[in-house]
Design a protein around this motif. Structure first.
Motif, PDB file in Angstrom:
ATOM      1  N   MET A   1      50.937  34.819  56.440  1.00 38.16           N
ATOM      2  CA  MET A   1      52.284  35.124  56.003  1.00 38.16           C
ATOM      3  C   MET A   1      52.506  34.478  54.639  1.00 38.16           C
ATOM      4  SD  MET A   1      55.940  34.154  57.793  1.00 38.16           S
ATOM      5  CE  MET A   1      55.497  34.831  59.347  1.00 38.16           C
ATOM      6  N   SER A   2      53.046  35.213  53.711  1.00 39.47           N
ATOM      7  CA  SER A   2      53.249  34.658  52.373  1.00 39.47           C
ATOM      8  C   SER A   2      54.466  33.753  52.353  1.00 39.47           C
ATOM      9  CB  SER A   2      53.427  35.788  51.360  1.00 39.47           C
ATOM     10  OG  SER A   2      54.690  36.396  51.532  1.00 39.47           O
ATOM     11  N   SER A   3      54.523  32.890  51.344  1.00 36.92           N
ATOM     12  CA  SER A   3      55.652  31.972  51.244  1.00 36.92           C
ATOM     13  C   SER A   3      56.950  32.724  50.992  1.00 36.92           C
ATOM     14  CB  SER A   3      55.395  30.937  50.158  1.00 36.92           C
ATOM     15  OG  SER A   3      55.286  31.563  48.896  1.00 36.92           O
ATOM     16  N   THR A   4      56.880  33.884  50.311  1.00 38.40           N
ATOM     17  CA  THR A   4      58.082  34.683  50.076  1.00 38.40           C
ATOM     18  C   THR A   4      58.658  35.158  51.401  1.00 38.40           C
ATOM     19  OG1 THR A   4      57.193  35.405  47.958  1.00 38.40           O
ATOM     20  CG2 THR A   4      58.982  36.697  48.859  1.00 38.40           C
ATOM     21  N   THR A   5      57.793  35.627  52.296  1.00 38.93           N
ATOM     22  CA  THR A   5      58.240  36.073  53.617  1.00 38.93           C
ATOM     23  C   THR A   5      58.800  34.908  54.416  1.00 38.93           C
ATOM     24  OG1 THR A   5      56.544  37.781  53.571  1.00 38.93           O
ATOM     25  CG2 THR A   5      57.515  37.281  55.698  1.00 38.93           C
ATOM     26  N   GLU A   6      58.153  33.757  54.320  1.00 38.05           N
ATOM     27  CA  GLU A   6      58.631  32.577  55.039  1.00 38.05           C
ATOM     28  C   GLU A   6      59.993  32.144  54.535  1.00 38.05           C
ATOM     29  OE1 GLU A   6      55.286  30.182  54.109  1.00 38.05           O
ATOM     30  OE2 GLU A   6      54.218  30.678  55.955  1.00 38.05           O
ATOM     31  N   LEU A   7      60.182  32.180  53.212  1.00 36.81           N
ATOM     32  CA  LEU A   7      61.480  31.808  52.660  1.00 36.81           C
ATOM     33  C   LEU A   7      62.553  32.814  53.057  1.00 36.81           C
ATOM     34  CD1 LEU A   7      60.448  30.564  49.105  1.00 36.81           C
ATOM     35  CD2 LEU A   7      61.251  29.185  51.028  1.00 36.81           C
ATOM     36  N   ALA A   8      62.216  34.096  53.092  1.00 32.63           N
ATOM     37  CA  ALA A   8      63.177  35.115  53.524  1.00 32.63           C
ATOM     38  C   ALA A   8      63.565  34.881  54.981  1.00 32.63           C
ATOM     39  CB  ALA A   8      62.582  36.506  53.339  1.00 32.63           C
ATOM     40  N   GLU A   9      62.593  34.515  55.802  1.00 30.44           N
ATOM     41  CA  GLU A   9      62.887  34.215  57.206  1.00 30.44           C
ATOM     42  C   GLU A   9      63.792  32.990  57.328  1.00 30.44           C
ATOM     43  OE1 GLU A   9      60.585  33.312  61.428  1.00 30.44           O
ATOM     44  OE2 GLU A   9      59.418  33.766  59.640  1.00 30.44           O
ATOM     45  N   LEU A  10      63.549  31.971  56.507  1.00 30.46           N
ATOM     46  CA  LEU A  10      64.416  30.791  56.508  1.00 30.46           C
ATOM     47  C   LEU A  10      65.844  31.160  56.139  1.00 30.46           C
ATOM     48  CD1 LEU A  10      62.237  27.976  54.905  1.00 30.46           C
ATOM     49  CD2 LEU A  10      63.233  27.980  57.178  1.00 30.46           C
ATOM     50  N   HIS A  11      66.001  32.033  55.131  1.00 30.83           N
ATOM     51  CA  HIS A  11      67.344  32.449  54.731  1.00 30.83           C
ATOM     52  C   HIS A  11      68.045  33.217  55.852  1.00 30.83           C
ATOM     53  CE1 HIS A  11      67.721  31.123  50.599  1.00 30.83           C
ATOM     54  NE2 HIS A  11      66.434  31.390  50.440  1.00 30.83           N
ATOM     55  N   GLU A  12      67.304  34.026  56.561  1.00 30.34           N
ATOM     56  CA  GLU A  12      67.887  34.763  57.692  1.00 30.34           C
ATOM     57  C   GLU A  12      68.320  33.800  58.792  1.00 30.34           C
ATOM     58  OE1 GLU A  12      66.512  37.996  61.052  1.00 30.34           O
ATOM     59  OE2 GLU A  12      65.444  37.958  59.137  1.00 30.34           O
ATOM     60  N   LEU A  13      67.467  32.821  59.077  1.00 28.77           N
ATOM     61  CA  LEU A  13      67.787  31.847  60.119  1.00 28.77           C
ATOM     62  C   LEU A  13      68.996  30.989  59.744  1.00 28.77           C
ATOM     63  CD1 LEU A  13      64.169  30.746  61.069  1.00 28.77           C
ATOM     64  CD2 LEU A  13      65.751  32.080  62.487  1.00 28.77           C
ATOM     65  N   ILE A  14      69.076  30.573  58.482  1.00 26.25           N
ATOM     66  CA  ILE A  14      70.228  29.760  58.077  1.00 26.25           C
ATOM     67  C   ILE A  14      71.498  30.597  58.106  1.00 26.25           C
ATOM     68  CG2 ILE A  14      70.059  30.066  55.566  1.00 26.25           C
ATOM     69  CD1 ILE A  14      71.073  26.845  57.329  1.00 26.25           C
ATOM     70  N   GLY A  15      71.394  31.897  57.831  1.00 28.99           N
ATOM     71  CA  GLY A  15      72.558  32.781  57.967  1.00 28.99           C
ATOM     72  C   GLY A  15      73.043  32.831  59.404  1.00 28.99           C
ATOM     73  N   ASN A  16      72.093  32.916  60.348  1.00 25.17           N
ATOM     74  CA  ASN A  16      72.452  32.893  61.771  1.00 25.17           C
ATOM     75  C   ASN A  16      73.073  31.557  62.159  1.00 25.17           C
ATOM     76  OD1 ASN A  16      71.458  35.490  62.124  1.00 25.17           O
ATOM     77  ND2 ASN A  16      69.450  34.785  62.816  1.00 25.17           N
ATOM     78  N   LEU A  17      72.507  30.469  61.646  1.00 24.92           N
ATOM     79  CA  LEU A  17      73.050  29.140  61.919  1.00 24.92           C
ATOM     80  C   LEU A  17      74.481  29.027  61.413  1.00 24.92           C
ATOM     81  CD1 LEU A  17      72.685  26.187  62.888  1.00 24.92           C
ATOM     82  CD2 LEU A  17      71.783  25.687  60.613  1.00 24.92           C
ATOM     83  N   ARG A  18      74.721  29.524  60.204  1.00 25.47           N
ATOM     84  CA  ARG A  18      76.076  29.464  59.642  1.00 25.47           C
ATOM     85  C   ARG A  18      77.074  30.224  60.509  1.00 25.47           C
ATOM     86  NH1 ARG A  18      76.351  30.389  53.210  1.00 25.47           N
ATOM     87  NH2 ARG A  18      77.455  28.442  52.927  1.00 25.47           N
ATOM     88  N   ARG A  19      76.659  31.415  60.984  1.00 29.72           N
ATOM     89  CA  ARG A  19      77.558  32.197  61.831  1.00 29.72           C
ATOM     90  C   ARG A  19      77.874  31.444  63.121  1.00 29.72           C
ATOM     91  NH1 ARG A  19      74.836  36.061  59.146  1.00 29.72           N
ATOM     92  NH2 ARG A  19      73.048  36.223  60.553  1.00 29.72           N
TER      93      ARG A  19
END
Length: 100
Positions: A1-19
């Motif tokens: 998995m590339s770091s770009t994909t990993e960072l995108a996944e982190l952003h998605e997870l933090i969005g869920n956390l914020r909600r």
């Protein structure tokens, strides 16, 4: 998995956390506990943003980034002549070795 994909996944997870945190704060109101959770979520978001900024450095440490040429040290000559007295006008003596 590339770091770009990993960072995108982190952003998605933090969005869920914020909600989730927003939902908890709405349910339980403004209390020290909810403020701590909100602050923790914001800190995590800031850390992930910082990771985005440092992603290039991570690539460099893995040997895949741009290689910068080594620095060439350059000597700058400093003249031995006295400076013009106007150069030192209105300058305070910081105690660097005597009185004037």
């Amino acid at each position: 998995m590339s770091s770009t994909t990993e960072l995108a996944e982190l952003h998605e997870l933090i969005g869920n956390l914020r909600r989730c945190v927003t939902s908890l704060a709405a349910k339980y109101g403004d209390s020290p506990a909810t403020r701590r959770i909100v602050n923790d979520a914001e800190r995590i978001l800031n850390d992930i943003d910082r990771l985005d900024i440092d992603a290039e450095e991570l690539e460099l440490s893995r040997g895949r980034g741009v290689v910068h040429p080594p620095r060439v040290s350059e000597r700058i000559p400093i003249p031995d002549t006295q400076y013009d007295t106007d150069f030192w006008r209105d300058v305070d003596d910081e105690g660097l070795g005597g009185t004037r």
